[in-house]
Scaffold this motif. Structure first.
Motif, PDB file in Angstrom:
ATOM      1  N   LEU A 150       0.834  -1.212   0.000  1.00 50.63           N
ATOM      2  CA  LEU A 150       0.000   0.000   0.000  1.00 50.63           C
ATOM      3  C   LEU A 150       0.863   1.255   0.000  1.00 50.63           C
ATOM      4  O   LEU A 150       0.592   2.211  -0.734  1.00 50.63           O
ATOM      5  CB  LEU A 150      -0.901   0.059   1.248  1.00 50.63           C
ATOM      6  CG  LEU A 150      -2.006  -0.971   1.351  1.00 50.63           C
ATOM      7  CD1 LEU A 150      -1.527  -2.229   2.039  1.00 50.63           C
ATOM      8  CD2 LEU A 150      -3.196  -0.407   2.110  1.00 50.63           C
ATOM      9  N   THR A 151       1.911   1.270   0.843  1.00 51.10           N
ATOM     10  CA  THR A 151       2.647   2.511   1.109  1.00 51.10           C
ATOM     11  C   THR A 151       3.333   3.056  -0.144  1.00 51.10           C
ATOM     12  O   THR A 151       4.001   2.317  -0.865  1.00 51.10           O
ATOM     13  CB  THR A 151       3.676   2.280   2.226  1.00 51.10           C
ATOM     14  OG1 THR A 151       3.024   1.625   3.302  1.00 51.10           O
ATOM     15  CG2 THR A 151       4.266   3.592   2.713  1.00 51.10           C
ATOM     16  N   ARG A 257      13.702  -7.426   9.975  1.00 51.15           N
ATOM     17  CA  ARG A 257      12.527  -7.304   9.102  1.00 51.15           C
ATOM     18  C   ARG A 257      12.975  -6.709   7.782  1.00 51.15           C
ATOM     19  O   ARG A 257      13.441  -5.582   7.733  1.00 51.15           O
ATOM     20  CB  ARG A 257      11.481  -6.414   9.771  1.00 51.15           C
ATOM     21  CG  ARG A 257      10.801  -7.122  10.930  1.00 51.15           C
ATOM     22  CD  ARG A 257       9.670  -6.301  11.460  1.00 51.15           C
ATOM     23  NE  ARG A 257      10.037  -5.587  12.675  1.00 51.15           N
ATOM     24  CZ  ARG A 257       9.296  -4.643  13.221  1.00 51.15           C
ATOM     25  NH1 ARG A 257       8.168  -4.258  12.648  1.00 51.15           N
ATOM     26  NH2 ARG A 257       9.675  -4.054  14.335  1.00 51.15           N
ATOM     27  N   THR A 259      12.534  -5.264   4.023  1.00 48.44           N
ATOM     28  CA  THR A 259      11.581  -4.618   3.122  1.00 48.44           C
ATOM     29  C   THR A 259      12.317  -4.182   1.852  1.00 48.44           C
ATOM     30  O   THR A 259      13.543  -4.221   1.794  1.00 48.44           O
ATOM     31  CB  THR A 259      10.949  -3.363   3.756  1.00 48.44           C
ATOM     32  OG1 THR A 259      11.972  -2.372   3.872  1.00 48.44           O
ATOM     33  CG2 THR A 259      10.363  -3.630   5.124  1.00 48.44           C
ATOM     34  N   GLY A 448      10.538   0.775  13.651  1.00 49.83           N
ATOM     35  CA  GLY A 448       9.756  -0.154  12.816  1.00 49.83           C
ATOM     36  C   GLY A 448       8.384  -0.399  13.409  1.00 49.83           C
ATOM     37  O   GLY A 448       7.360  -0.380  12.714  1.00 49.83           O
ATOM     38  N   HIS A 451       6.028   2.759  13.126  1.00 49.58           N
ATOM     39  CA  HIS A 451       5.433   3.107  11.834  1.00 49.58           C
ATOM     40  C   HIS A 451       4.679   1.986  11.139  1.00 49.58           C
ATOM     41  O   HIS A 451       3.774   2.254  10.350  1.00 49.58           O
ATOM     42  CB  HIS A 451       6.505   3.664  10.892  1.00 49.58           C
ATOM     43  CG  HIS A 451       6.794   5.110  11.153  1.00 49.58           C
ATOM     44  ND1 HIS A 451       5.842   6.088  10.985  1.00 49.58           N
ATOM     45  CD2 HIS A 451       7.906   5.734  11.597  1.00 49.58           C
ATOM     46  CE1 HIS A 451       6.362   7.264  11.304  1.00 49.58           C
ATOM     47  NE2 HIS A 451       7.607   7.077  11.689  1.00 49.58           N
ATOM     48  N   PRO A 455       1.627   5.435  11.068  1.00 48.55           N
ATOM     49  CA  PRO A 455       2.123   6.178  12.234  1.00 48.55           C
ATOM     50  C   PRO A 455       0.992   6.461  13.223  1.00 48.55           C
ATOM     51  O   PRO A 455      -0.177   6.491  12.836  1.00 48.55           O
ATOM     52  CB  PRO A 455       2.641   7.488  11.609  1.00 48.55           C
ATOM     53  CG  PRO A 455       1.923   7.618  10.318  1.00 48.55           C
ATOM     54  CD  PRO A 455       1.604   6.243   9.846  1.00 48.55           C
ATOM     55  N   GLN A 457      -0.380   8.912  14.531  1.00 51.89           N
ATOM     56  CA  GLN A 457      -1.382   9.929  14.237  1.00 51.89           C
ATOM     57  C   GLN A 457      -2.561   9.336  13.446  1.00 51.89           C
ATOM     58  O   GLN A 457      -3.713   9.722  13.649  1.00 51.89           O
ATOM     59  CB  GLN A 457      -0.727  11.086  13.459  1.00 51.89           C
ATOM     60  CG  GLN A 457      -1.602  12.311  13.284  1.00 51.89           C
ATOM     61  CD  GLN A 457      -2.086  12.906  14.604  1.00 51.89           C
ATOM     62  OE1 GLN A 457      -1.557  12.634  15.682  1.00 51.89           O
ATOM     63  NE2 GLN A 457      -3.142  13.705  14.528  1.00 51.89           N
TER      64      GLN A 457
HETATM   65  C1  LIG Z   1       9.211  -2.577   9.272  1.00 52.57           C
HETATM   66  C2  LIG Z   1       8.155  -2.023   8.359  1.00 52.57           C
HETATM   67  C3  LIG Z   1       7.473  -2.877   7.495  1.00 52.57           C
HETATM   68  C4  LIG Z   1       6.512  -2.355   6.623  1.00 52.57           C
HETATM   69  N1  LIG Z   1       5.865  -3.218   5.754  1.00 52.57           N
HETATM   70  C5  LIG Z   1       4.959  -2.715   4.879  1.00 52.57           C
HETATM   71  C6  LIG Z   1       4.325  -3.563   3.915  1.00 52.57           C
HETATM   72  O1  LIG Z   1       4.578  -4.772   3.859  1.00 52.57           O
HETATM   73  N2  LIG Z   1       3.433  -3.008   3.049  1.00 52.57           N
HETATM   74  C7  LIG Z   1       3.126  -1.677   3.076  1.00 52.57           C
HETATM   75  O2  LIG Z   1       2.307  -1.243   2.276  1.00 52.57           O
HETATM   76  N3  LIG Z   1       3.734  -0.844   3.963  1.00 52.57           N
HETATM   77  C8  LIG Z   1       4.627  -1.332   4.858  1.00 52.57           C
HETATM   78  N4  LIG Z   1       5.240  -0.486   5.757  1.00 52.57           N
HETATM   79  C9  LIG Z   1       4.965   0.947   5.653  1.00 52.57           C
HETATM   80  C10 LIG Z   1       4.237   1.558   6.805  1.00 52.57           C
HETATM   81  O3  LIG Z   1       2.897   1.255   6.770  1.00 52.57           O
HETATM   82  C11 LIG Z   1       4.547   3.052   6.692  1.00 52.57           C
HETATM   83  O4  LIG Z   1       5.906   3.216   7.036  1.00 52.57           O
HETATM   84  C12 LIG Z   1       3.697   3.890   7.580  1.00 52.57           C
HETATM   85  O5  LIG Z   1       2.395   3.937   7.074  1.00 52.57           O
HETATM   86  C13 LIG Z   1       4.255   5.312   7.689  1.00 52.57           C
HETATM   87  O6  LIG Z   1       4.367   5.886   6.423  1.00 52.57           O
HETATM   88  P1  LIG Z   1       5.720   6.561   5.990  1.00 52.57           P
HETATM   89  O7  LIG Z   1       6.811   5.594   6.270  1.00 52.57           O
HETATM   90  O8  LIG Z   1       5.560   7.043   4.595  1.00 52.57           O
HETATM   91  O9  LIG Z   1       5.925   7.731   6.985  1.00 52.57           O
HETATM   92  P2  LIG Z   1       5.268   9.243   6.924  1.00 52.57           P
HETATM   93  O10 LIG Z   1       3.877   9.063   6.421  1.00 52.57           O
HETATM   94  O11 LIG Z   1       6.226  10.050   6.139  1.00 52.57           O
HETATM   95  O12 LIG Z   1       5.275   9.583   8.411  1.00 52.57           O
HETATM   96  C14 LIG Z   1       6.259  10.405   9.077  1.00 52.57           C
HETATM   97  C15 LIG Z   1       5.543  11.449   9.922  1.00 52.57           C
HETATM   98  O13 LIG Z   1       4.866  12.347   9.058  1.00 52.57           O
HETATM   99  C16 LIG Z   1       3.510  12.470   9.444  1.00 52.57           C
HETATM  100  N5  LIG Z   1       2.711  12.714   8.250  1.00 52.57           N
HETATM  101  C17 LIG Z   1       2.553  11.905   7.179  1.00 52.57           C
HETATM  102  N6  LIG Z   1       1.734  12.464   6.269  1.00 52.57           N
HETATM  103  C18 LIG Z   1       1.373  13.658   6.769  1.00 52.57           C
HETATM  104  C19 LIG Z   1       0.540  14.715   6.287  1.00 52.57           C
HETATM  105  N7  LIG Z   1      -0.084  14.622   5.121  1.00 52.57           N
HETATM  106  N8  LIG Z   1       0.385  15.790   7.079  1.00 52.57           N
HETATM  107  C20 LIG Z   1       1.003  15.868   8.281  1.00 52.57           C
HETATM  108  N9  LIG Z   1       1.806  14.919   8.774  1.00 52.57           N
HETATM  109  C21 LIG Z   1       1.995  13.831   8.028  1.00 52.57           C
HETATM  110  C22 LIG Z   1       3.189  11.143  10.125  1.00 52.57           C
HETATM  111  O14 LIG Z   1       2.073  11.219  11.009  1.00 52.57           O
HETATM  112  C23 LIG Z   1       4.492  10.871  10.861  1.00 52.57           C
HETATM  113  O15 LIG Z   1       4.478  11.563  12.078  1.00 52.57           O
HETATM  114  C24 LIG Z   1       6.205  -0.975   6.636  1.00 52.57           C
HETATM  115  C25 LIG Z   1       6.886  -0.131   7.515  1.00 52.57           C
HETATM  116  C26 LIG Z   1       7.846  -0.636   8.369  1.00 52.57           C
HETATM  117  C27 LIG Z   1       8.551   0.318   9.278  1.00 52.57           C
END
Ligand SMILES: Cc1cc2nc3c(=O)[nH]c(=O)nc-3n(C[C@H](O)[C@H](O)[C@H](O)COP(=O)(O)OP(=O)(O)OC[C@H]3O[C@@H](n4cnc5c(N)ncnc54)[C@H](O)[C@@H]3O)c2cc1C
Length: 483
Positions: A150-151, A257, A259, A448, A451, A455, A457
């Motif tokens: 998804l991410t 883990r 990725t 890890g 997030h 996150p 929030q």
């Molecule tokens: C070990 C690990 C395994 C994972 N495995 C998977 C997987 O298999 N499949 C998958 O799809 N994902 C996976 N993920 C992704 C995970 O779901 C995301 O890391 C998580 O959703 C956070 O997104 P981000 O990393 O882009 O961080 P960000 O979204 O960049 O978050 C960083 C900060 O910014 C803030 N923020 C983000 N957007 C906004 C906004 N618009 N306005 C204000 N503040 C904001 C957040 O609240 C947070 O405080 C994995 C992550 C980890 C760490």
């Protein structure tokens, strides 16, 4: 018989041509690369446990779709009992792997896809649900491993999708053909995809009118033409590349883990694997239902298993180092147990209070409030567990020499004397357990855990959206005789 043996699983991954990179170099063989190998080993174990009489009840079930025994990681929950069994399987898997479950993200995508395609067919007259069920039956019959993606990188967080500098910072349809769609863009942080047969792809966020090309869900083979994987790389990856004996590492067989980012460069997806295309009002439902399912997984199952590893290591060190009578250490051990059992309780409560979503679809999902609370609770609980384990483990958790020194004739005796601490256990056991603790407390797991599944929030937003203060207000009004 739908279930593959671990060997058949490994064999079934061979022969795929992957475009995959790590640390600036192409990986020519994911079976040989010490880091990618850990994902194969982890997934392989899930095949072993589904056949092992001792764990078969936990790790497998009978499919209502194909009437055969299938791996629990391909079964979409149809009742609260299923949700409880899923939670138990998650704890069991994470406890025994001590790393990512890997197959849980794909499974949670299945829950979202089943529910949302069903709803779309009901309301829009599409045939997405029958496509999805055919796909799921095929996955079950062939006992396939499925990752979930998804991410997305996304653009500047304060800009709308249309204002991002590149249209590919979220995955997008670039062409619609008579036989399928072509997609382009990125997914990031995706767990274990290159060592799975398939990837279930869902949108990352809600989509608005005008963003139809981004409103997509589909399944794709992990070796589809146009896919490129760029693996994560860090100090733990480097350490694994250097060693010739994995038993010097913090989690020998199953590793950290793992990725990767996944580049989709004009990847063709046939219509029979497309489960959502353009219906913007449903993208958010895919995401919300995935999150509802996955937050129980992350908050109430895998971190429970991880904490069991931490607790085991702390207890062993306590015994090896003569600290069983230290009151503050015993208190810290009890605190660790409370943290783990609270996490487990949240997961079980989310499963127990779960319900059919949407009603009539046949899919059961964890309780929204408890699932979100589960994940939010574990964010802080895990840091706390790391803190307690760090105290019990001592500075050695970060200062320890390599376990290899035990084979170095020039310092072996010093190491044995020094890190044996005069114990019966001896330096090797103490160093190995401390190394495991290093992996858990001085590495990647705090961030890890924070997030993974979104996150904090995101959970807070969901909790405030579903919060119902009326009953609480009524209690007070009634007591105080306020009309
Ligand atoms: C070990 C690990 C395994 C994972 N495995 C998977 C997987 O298999 N499949 C998958 O799809 N994902 C996976 N993920 C992704 C995970 O779901 C995301 O890391 C998580 O959703 C956070 O997104 P981000 O990393 O882009 O961080 P960000 O979204 O960049 O978050 C960083 C900060 O910014 C803030 N923020 C983000 N957007 C906004 C906004 N618009 N306005 C204000 N503040 C904001 C957040 O609240 C947070 O405080 C994995 C992550 C980890 C760490």
């Amino acid at each position: 018989m739908a279930l593959k043996t671990p060997e058949q699983f490994e064999e079934s991954l061979r022969g795929r041509k992957l475009n995959i990179f790590m640390n600036g170099e192409r990986i020519t063989d994911i079976f040989d690369n010490p880091n990618t190998r850990t994902v194969i080993e982890s997934n392989k174990a899930s095949y072993k446990w589904a056949l092992d009489p001792e764990s078969q009840e936990i790790m497998s079930t009978i499919s209502p779709l194909i009437g055969e025994r299938i791996n629990r990681y391909t079964h979409v929950c149809q009742s609260n009992e299923d949700l409880l069994a899923k939670a138990n399987a998650g704890c069991f898997t994470a406890e025994n792997l001590g790393t990512c479950i890997y197959r849980c993200v794909g499974l949670d995508c299945f829950h979202a896809a089943w529910a949302t395609t069903w709803e779309m067919d009901q309301k829009l007259g599409t045939d997405y649900h029958s496509r999805f069920l055919e796909y799921l039956k095929w996955v079950q019959k062939n006992d396939l491993s499925v990752a979930g993606a998804l991410t997305e990188p996304r653009g500047l967080r304060d800009k709308k999708l249309k204002d991002w500098t590149s249209p590919y910072l979220a995955l997008k349809v670039v062409e619609k053909k008579s036989d399928g769609i072509v997609v382009k863009g990125y997914k990031i942080n995706i767990s274990g995809a290159y060592a799975s047969h398939e990837i279930m792809v869902l949108p990352q966020g809600t989509r608005r009118p005008g963003e139809e090309d981004y409103a997509i869900a589909f399944a794709v083979p992990s070796d589809a033409e146009g896919l490129t994987y760029v693996c994560q790389y860090n100090a733990f990856s480097a350490e694994r590349m250097l060693t010739d004996d994995i038993y010097e590492l913090g989690n020998p067989l199953f590793g950290q883990r793992e990725t990767s980012m996944i580049v989709f460069n004009n990847v063709f997806i046939p219509w029979e694997r497309v489960f959502h295309c353009g219906e913007v009002e449903y993208s958010g439902k895919f995401v919300a239902r995935f999150a509802r399912t996955h937050r129980m997984t992350c908050g109430g199952t895998c971190k429970v298993g991880f904490m069991s590893n931490i607790i085991g290591a702390c207890r062993l060190l306590q015994e090896y180092k003569g600290m069983t009578k230290a009151p503050h250490i015993n208190d810290e051990m009890v605190q660790l147990l409370i943290l783990r059992e609270t996490a487990r309780a949240c997961g079980l409560a989310a499963a127990n209070l779960g319900s059919e979503e949407p009603p009539g679809s046949g899919v059961y999902m964890p309780d929204e409030m408890m699932g979100n609370v589960s994940k939010l609770n574990v964010c802080s609980a895990f840091w706390k567990a790391m803190e307690l384990a760090g105290d019990i483990g001592g500075g050695l958790v970060v200062t320890m020499p390599s376990v290899r020194e035990l084979k170095n004739p020039e310092v072996k005796d010093y190491i044995e004397e020094c890190y044996g601490f005069g114990s019966d256990a001896g330096a090797e056991k103490i160093m190995k357990v401390t190394k495991l603790l290093q992996n858990w407390t001085a590495g990647l797991h705090g961030v890890g855990t924070w997030h993974g599944a979104g996150p904090p929030q995101a959970q807070k937003i969901m909790i405030s959206r579903i919060a119902d203060y009326e009953a609480d207000k009524e209690l007070v009004k009634k007591k105080m005789n306020i009309s």
